[in-house]
Design a protein around this motif. Structure first.
Motif, PDB file in Angstrom:
ATOM      1  N   SER A 118       0.858  -1.182   0.000  1.00 45.00           N
ATOM      2  CA  SER A 118       0.000   0.000   0.000  1.00 45.00           C
ATOM      3  C   SER A 118       0.896   1.235   0.000  1.00 45.00           C
ATOM      4  O   SER A 118       1.832   1.326   0.794  1.00 45.00           O
ATOM      5  N   VAL A 119       0.587   2.202  -0.888  1.00 48.61           N
ATOM      6  CA  VAL A 119       1.491   3.318  -1.140  1.00 48.61           C
ATOM      7  C   VAL A 119       0.818   4.660  -0.881  1.00 48.61           C
ATOM      8  O   VAL A 119      -0.284   4.912  -1.381  1.00 48.61           O
ATOM      9  N   LEU A 120       1.492   5.508  -0.129  1.00 46.66           N
ATOM     10  CA  LEU A 120       1.120   6.906   0.001  1.00 46.66           C
ATOM     11  C   LEU A 120       1.863   7.647  -1.099  1.00 46.66           C
ATOM     12  O   LEU A 120       3.096   7.667  -1.123  1.00 46.66           O
ATOM     13  N   LEU A 121       1.139   8.234  -2.047  1.00 46.71           N
ATOM     14  CA  LEU A 121       1.753   9.015  -3.120  1.00 46.71           C
ATOM     15  C   LEU A 121       1.875  10.464  -2.661  1.00 46.71           C
ATOM     16  O   LEU A 121       0.936  11.023  -2.088  1.00 46.71           O
ATOM     17  N   ILE A 122       3.033  11.084  -2.947  1.00 44.72           N
ATOM     18  CA  ILE A 122       3.274  12.457  -2.490  1.00 44.72           C
ATOM     19  C   ILE A 122       3.915  13.295  -3.591  1.00 44.72           C
ATOM     20  O   ILE A 122       4.794  12.821  -4.302  1.00 44.72           O
ATOM     21  N   ASP A 123       3.427  14.526  -3.717  1.00 40.81           N
ATOM     22  CA  ASP A 123       4.004  15.496  -4.649  1.00 40.81           C
ATOM     23  C   ASP A 123       3.769  16.889  -4.084  1.00 40.81           C
ATOM     24  O   ASP A 123       3.138  17.040  -3.035  1.00 40.81           O
ATOM     25  N   ASP A 124       4.257  17.903  -4.799  1.00 42.80           N
ATOM     26  CA  ASP A 124       4.072  19.262  -4.299  1.00 42.80           C
ATOM     27  C   ASP A 124       2.665  19.775  -4.541  1.00 42.80           C
ATOM     28  O   ASP A 124       2.132  20.527  -3.744  1.00 42.80           O
ATOM     29  N   LEU A 125       2.036  19.358  -5.673  1.00 47.85           N
ATOM     30  CA  LEU A 125       0.683  19.847  -5.921  1.00 47.85           C
ATOM     31  C   LEU A 125      -0.130  18.885  -6.764  1.00 47.85           C
ATOM     32  O   LEU A 125       0.413  18.051  -7.476  1.00 47.85           O
ATOM     33  N   ILE A 126      -1.445  19.024  -6.630  1.00 50.24           N
ATOM     34  CA  ILE A 126      -2.389  18.301  -7.472  1.00 50.24           C
ATOM     35  C   ILE A 126      -3.015  19.332  -8.397  1.00 50.24           C
ATOM     36  O   ILE A 126      -3.671  20.267  -7.932  1.00 50.24           O
ATOM     37  N   ALA A 127      -2.781  19.177  -9.692  1.00 52.53           N
ATOM     38  CA  ALA A 127      -3.376  20.075 -10.685  1.00 52.53           C
ATOM     39  C   ALA A 127      -4.433  19.283 -11.460  1.00 52.53           C
ATOM     40  O   ALA A 127      -5.518  19.046 -10.950  1.00 52.53           O
ATOM     41  N   THR A 173      -4.492  17.581   0.930  1.00 49.66           N
ATOM     42  CA  THR A 173      -3.559  18.675   0.676  1.00 49.66           C
ATOM     43  C   THR A 173      -3.582  19.627   1.864  1.00 49.66           C
ATOM     44  O   THR A 173      -4.560  19.676   2.617  1.00 49.66           O
ATOM     45  N   LEU A 174      -2.499  20.364   1.999  1.00 50.13           N
ATOM     46  CA  LEU A 174      -2.397  21.312   3.101  1.00 50.13           C
ATOM     47  C   LEU A 174      -3.044  22.654   2.797  1.00 50.13           C
ATOM     48  O   LEU A 174      -3.458  23.366   3.711  1.00 50.13           O
ATOM     49  N   THR A 175      -3.101  23.017   1.521  1.00 48.57           N
ATOM     50  CA  THR A 175      -3.697  24.291   1.130  1.00 48.57           C
ATOM     51  C   THR A 175      -4.183  24.195  -0.310  1.00 48.57           C
ATOM     52  O   THR A 175      -3.861  23.234  -1.011  1.00 48.57           O
ATOM     53  N   ALA A 176      -4.959  25.191  -0.727  1.00 52.84           N
ATOM     54  CA  ALA A 176      -5.488  25.211  -2.092  1.00 52.84           C
ATOM     55  C   ALA A 176      -5.440  26.631  -2.634  1.00 52.84           C
ATOM     56  O   ALA A 176      -5.509  27.603  -1.874  1.00 52.84           O
ATOM     57  N   PHE A 177      -5.330  26.725  -3.932  1.00 49.60           N
ATOM     58  CA  PHE A 177      -5.367  28.006  -4.640  1.00 49.60           C
ATOM     59  C   PHE A 177      -6.412  27.934  -5.732  1.00 49.60           C
ATOM     60  O   PHE A 177      -6.471  26.938  -6.460  1.00 49.60           O
ATOM     61  N   GLY A 178      -7.191  29.009  -5.883  1.00 47.09           N
ATOM     62  CA  GLY A 178      -8.059  29.157  -7.041  1.00 47.09           C
ATOM     63  C   GLY A 178      -7.209  29.607  -8.225  1.00 47.09           C
ATOM     64  O   GLY A 178      -6.077  30.066  -8.049  1.00 47.09           O
ATOM     65  N   LEU A 179      -7.748  29.474  -9.417  1.00 43.32           N
ATOM     66  CA  LEU A 179      -6.983  29.826 -10.614  1.00 43.32           C
ATOM     67  C   LEU A 179      -6.517  31.280 -10.627  1.00 43.32           C
ATOM     68  O   LEU A 179      -5.466  31.593 -11.167  1.00 43.32           O
TER      69      LEU A 179
END
Length: 182
Positions: A118-127, A173-179
């Motif tokens: 079982s894998v936790l996938l990690i990156d800087d952002l989800i686009a 995610t820790l935070t989100a940004f609108g476009l």
């Protein structure tokens, strides 16, 4: 240390028209240059996953390697690298995917996981979710499962988090940004 989303957001630099006109690139370099902010991010993720039941951390090329390495060390889990095509030296599995900018390929060593892992996938952002989806497909091709897809930033208007959830992959995610957020 308490996570401060506002402080973290102020250290994510918007780069307008990069890599192409109309795109606002979310650059985490200033966050990485702040020991306090990086500690807040790492500690927040470690606290979330310290008692979680997954076997591996899967870090996505390239900024996911930074955060993934910290988590693998702190949580004492093996680190799997999901790389851009042509960067791994041994037998690989390859998966194509669409990005905001075109088609790309993701690879992982073919012997990285076993059935039941079982894998936790990690990156800087989800686009758009393309990289995470490709990594999830590679994980599944090895008989393993994705525990969760995690990132510092979500860009929800691009739909990646929804696509992952539609595939049965929880996201965090820790935070989100609108476009249009600057």
């Amino acid at each position: 240390m308490i996570f401060d989303e506002f402080s973290i957001k102020t250290l994510i630099r918007p780069v307008v028209d990069f890599p192409s006109p109309g795109v606002i690139f979310r650059d985490i370099t200033p966050l990485l240059q702040s020991p306090k902010a990086l500690r807040m991010v790492a500690d927040s993720l470690v606290q979330r996953y310290v008692e979680s039941d997954f076997s591996h951390i899967g870090a996505l090329d390239a900024r996911g390697f930074i955060i993934g390495s910290i988590l693998a060390y702190e949580l004492n889990r093996p680190l799997i690298l999901f790389r851009k095509q042509g960067k791994l030296p041994a037998d690989v599995l390859t998966e194509s995917y669409r990005t905001e900018y075109g088609e790309a390929f993701l690879e992982v060593h073919a012997d990285s996981l076993c059935e039941g892992d079982s894998v936790l996938l990690i990156d800087d952002l989800i686009a758009t979710g393309g990289t995470f989806i490709a990594a999830a497909q590679l994980v599944r091709r090895m008989g393993a499962q994705v525990y969760e897809a995690a990132a510092v930033i979500d860009l929800p208007e691009l739909g990646g988090s929804c696509k992952l959830q539609d595939m049965g992959i929880p996201t965090f995610t820790l935070t989100a940004f609108g476009l249009n957020d600057r």
